[in-house]
Design a protein around this motif. Structure first.
Motif, mmCIF file in Angstrom:
data_model
loop_
_atom_site.group_PDB
_atom_site.id
_atom_site.type_symbol
_atom_site.label_atom_id
_atom_site.label_comp_id
_atom_site.label_asym_id
_atom_site.label_seq_id
_atom_site.Cartn_x
_atom_site.Cartn_y
_atom_site.Cartn_z
ATOM 1 N N LYS A 173 0.838 -1.199 0.000
ATOM 2 C CA LYS A 173 0.000 0.000 0.000
ATOM 3 C C LYS A 173 0.877 1.255 0.000
ATOM 4 O O LYS A 173 1.833 1.350 0.776
ATOM 5 N N THR A 174 0.561 2.185 -0.881
ATOM 6 C CA THR A 174 1.254 3.477 -0.887
ATOM 7 C C THR A 174 0.561 4.403 0.101
ATOM 8 O O THR A 174 -0.618 4.735 -0.065
ATOM 9 N N LEU A 175 1.275 4.828 1.125
ATOM 10 C CA LEU A 175 0.687 5.674 2.167
ATOM 11 C C LEU A 175 0.743 7.153 1.803
ATOM 12 O O LEU A 175 -0.200 7.895 2.052
ATOM 13 N N LEU A 176 1.867 7.561 1.210
ATOM 14 C CA LEU A 176 1.974 8.963 0.788
ATOM 15 C C LEU A 176 3.176 9.151 -0.126
ATOM 16 O O LEU A 176 4.059 8.296 -0.202
ATOM 17 N N LEU A 177 3.166 10.276 -0.834
ATOM 18 C CA LEU A 177 4.304 10.670 -1.667
ATOM 19 C C LEU A 177 4.677 12.095 -1.289
ATOM 20 O O LEU A 177 3.812 12.972 -1.215
ATOM 21 N N LYS A 178 5.942 12.322 -1.033
ATOM 22 C CA LYS A 178 6.439 13.654 -0.681
ATOM 23 C C LYS A 178 7.313 14.166 -1.819
ATOM 24 O O LYS A 178 8.242 13.490 -2.265
ATOM 25 N N ARG A 179 6.993 15.358 -2.295
ATOM 26 C CA ARG A 179 7.779 15.989 -3.365
ATOM 27 C C ARG A 179 8.143 17.390 -2.897
ATOM 28 O O ARG A 179 7.272 18.260 -2.785
ATOM 29 N N GLY A 180 9.398 17.577 -2.564
ATOM 30 C CA GLY A 180 9.796 18.846 -1.993
ATOM 31 C C GLY A 180 9.129 19.037 -0.641
ATOM 32 O O GLY A 180 9.211 18.175 0.229
ATOM 33 N N SER A 181 8.415 20.136 -0.470
ATOM 34 C CA SER A 181 7.708 20.385 0.785
ATOM 35 C C SER A 181 6.248 19.934 0.726
ATOM 36 O O SER A 181 5.526 20.037 1.713
ATOM 37 N N ARG A 182 5.812 19.423 -0.438
ATOM 38 C CA ARG A 182 4.413 19.028 -0.603
ATOM 39 C C ARG A 182 4.232 17.552 -0.313
ATOM 40 O O ARG A 182 5.002 16.716 -0.792
ATOM 41 N N ILE A 183 3.214 17.222 0.454
ATOM 42 C CA ILE A 183 2.905 15.832 0.784
ATOM 43 C C ILE A 183 1.545 15.468 0.217
ATOM 44 O O ILE A 183 0.552 16.164 0.466
ATOM 45 N N ASP A 184 1.500 14.387 -0.559
ATOM 46 C CA ASP A 184 0.262 13.889 -1.154
ATOM 47 C C ASP A 184 -0.072 12.559 -0.489
ATOM 48 O O ASP A 184 0.639 11.571 -0.686
ATOM 49 N N ASP A 185 -1.142 12.542 0.324
ATOM 50 C CA ASP A 185 -1.485 11.305 1.032
ATOM 51 C C ASP A 185 -2.395 10.393 0.218
ATOM 52 O O ASP A 185 -2.846 9.361 0.705
ATOM 53 N N ASN A 186 -2.645 10.766 -1.040
ATOM 54 C CA ASN A 186 -3.422 9.908 -1.935
ATOM 55 C C ASN A 186 -2.941 10.121 -3.374
ATOM 56 O O ASN A 186 -3.685 10.601 -4.235
ATOM 57 N N PRO A 187 -1.673 9.744 -3.659
ATOM 58 C CA PRO A 187 -1.120 10.009 -4.989
ATOM 59 C C PRO A 187 -1.848 9.230 -6.075
ATOM 60 O O PRO A 187 -2.186 8.059 -5.897
ATOM 61 N N ALA A 188 -2.113 9.883 -7.179
ATOM 62 C CA ALA A 188 -2.800 9.238 -8.301
ATOM 63 C C ALA A 188 -1.896 8.179 -8.923
ATOM 64 O O ALA A 188 -0.689 8.388 -9.056
ATOM 65 N N PRO A 189 -2.474 7.057 -9.335
ATOM 66 C CA PRO A 189 -1.662 5.990 -9.944
ATOM 67 C C PRO A 189 -0.892 6.449 -11.176
ATOM 68 O O PRO A 189 0.176 5.918 -11.479
ATOM 69 N N ASP A 190 -1.450 7.433 -11.903
ATOM 70 C CA ASP A 190 -0.784 7.900 -13.121
ATOM 71 C C ASP A 190 0.243 9.001 -12.859
ATOM 72 O O ASP A 190 0.857 9.509 -13.796
ATOM 73 N N MET A 191 0.430 9.384 -11.609
ATOM 74 C CA MET A 191 1.424 10.412 -11.292
ATOM 75 C C MET A 191 2.805 9.970 -11.746
ATOM 76 O O MET A 191 3.221 8.835 -11.501
ATOM 77 N N LEU A 192 3.502 10.846 -12.442
ATOM 78 C CA LEU A 192 4.853 10.531 -12.910
ATOM 79 C C LEU A 192 5.848 10.825 -11.792
ATOM 80 O O LEU A 192 5.890 11.935 -11.252
ATOM 81 N N LEU A 193 6.625 9.837 -11.459
ATOM 82 C CA LEU A 193 7.617 9.985 -10.398
ATOM 83 C C LEU A 193 8.742 10.907 -10.844
ATOM 84 O O LEU A 193 9.089 10.963 -12.029
ATOM 85 N N GLN A 194 9.317 11.595 -9.875
ATOM 86 C CA GLN A 194 10.459 12.462 -10.144
ATOM 87 C C GLN A 194 11.617 12.068 -9.236
ATOM 88 O O GLN A 194 11.401 11.614 -8.109
ATOM 89 N N GLU A 195 12.819 12.232 -9.751
ATOM 90 C CA GLU A 195 13.998 11.962 -8.922
ATOM 91 C C GLU A 195 13.943 12.832 -7.668
ATOM 92 O O GLU A 195 13.663 14.027 -7.737
ATOM 93 N N GLY A 196 14.154 12.204 -6.508
ATOM 94 C CA GLY A 196 14.093 12.924 -5.249
ATOM 95 C C GLY A 196 12.767 12.780 -4.529
ATOM 96 O O GLY A 196 12.653 13.152 -3.366
ATOM 97 N N ASP A 197 11.742 12.244 -5.232
ATOM 98 C CA ASP A 197 10.473 11.969 -4.554
ATOM 99 C C ASP A 197 10.695 10.973 -3.424
ATOM 100 O O ASP A 197 11.577 10.102 -3.505
ATOM 101 N N ILE A 198 9.879 11.082 -2.378
ATOM 102 C CA ILE A 198 9.913 10.130 -1.272
ATOM 103 C C ILE A 198 8.572 9.389 -1.229
ATOM 104 O O ILE A 198 7.519 10.025 -1.149
ATOM 105 N N LEU A 199 8.622 8.079 -1.305
ATOM 106 C CA LEU A 199 7.438 7.246 -1.153
ATOM 107 C C LEU A 199 7.449 6.617 0.230
ATOM 108 O O LEU A 199 8.488 6.123 0.677
ATOM 109 N N VAL A 200 6.319 6.622 0.897
ATOM 110 C CA VAL A 200 6.167 5.885 2.145
ATOM 111 C C VAL A 200 5.156 4.782 1.879
ATOM 112 O O VAL A 200 4.009 5.052 1.502
ATOM 113 N N ILE A 201 5.594 3.544 2.004
ATOM 114 C CA ILE A 201 4.768 2.394 1.651
ATOM 115 C C ILE A 201 4.671 1.437 2.837
ATOM 116 O O ILE A 201 5.480 1.485 3.765
#
Length: 218
Positions: A173-201
């Motif tokens: 289960k993907t719990l959240l995605l952090k990109r810079g200072s922004r935290i997405d607690d429900n990232p869309a499946p089609d979201m394109l990952l970026q280098e430096g993103d943090i996934l909490v699973i």
């Protein structure tokens, strides 16, 4: 903000004490070794050269007010056990103890302390996990072989849809995605990952191992 006491200000105890201070808590540090106390006294709320095996000393310092007491006495197992007994008699709310050996651990188990810590062993586990699963930057073990894992996205995954990555391990289960200072607690499946993103699973160990192997192949 809470009040904690750390008894034993060697390498492990000093680290615990200073980290608690950084987390904005108050800390009473206690050690019989004058050098240890002087080395850290300016960083703690209160640092005392005292014998923590003396119940009167612990009573005078009023450690029963503390949210928790960490007994980090290193080599002297007898002193550690005696200190724990005094803390139990005083009604301290929560007692965490550094164990030196299996025998020490067994005695502490019978004393019903709240947590027994094996710093060298715990660090060894974390080093082994990091070597085995290089995509994992931090993890937290839950019950029943479940883990919460922090994963950093590297260049190999830049531009990859989150769905493509996680399809390899649908049980996780993907719990959240952090990109810079922004935290997405429900990232869309089609979201394109970026280098430096943090996934909490979160998931069981076996699916996490499969994900690790996928990272290694890239």
């Amino acid at each position: 903000m809470a009040l904690f006491a750390v008894i034993g200000l060697g390498s492990f105890g000093a680290t615990v004490a200073t980290q608690l201070i950084e987390l904005k808590h108050e800390v009473i540090g206690i050690d019989l070794n004058k050098k240890y106390v002087e080395n850290i006294s300016d960083q703690l709320t209160h640092a005392v050269i005292a014998d923590a095996t003396d119940e009167h000393v612990l009573d005078e310092l009023d450690v029963k007010r503390c949210e928790a007491v960490v007994v980090a006495i290193g080599e002297d197992i007898e002193a550690s056990i005696l200190c724990v007994l005094h803390l139990k008699n005083m009604g301290v709310k929560k007692i965490w103890v550094k164990a030196k050996s299996k025998a020490h651990h067994m005695i502490l188990t019978h004393l019903n302390v709240d947590k027994i810590i094996h710093p060298e062993e715990d660090m060894g586990v974390r080093v082994a996990q990091s070597l085995s699963y290089p995509m994992v930057s931090r993890y937290m073990a839950l019950e029943d072989d479940h883990y919460i894992v922090k994963v950093e996205i590297h260049a190999d995954h830049h531009g990859m849809p989150l769905r493509k990555l996680m399809n390899h391990v649908p049980e996780i289960k993907t719990l959240l995605l952090k990109r810079g200072s922004r935290i997405d607690d429900n990232p869309a499946p089609d979201m394109l990952l970026q280098e430096g993103d943090i996934l909490v699973i979160e998931g069981l160990l076996e699916p996490l191992r499969r994900l690790s192997k996928y990272f290694k192949r890239l």
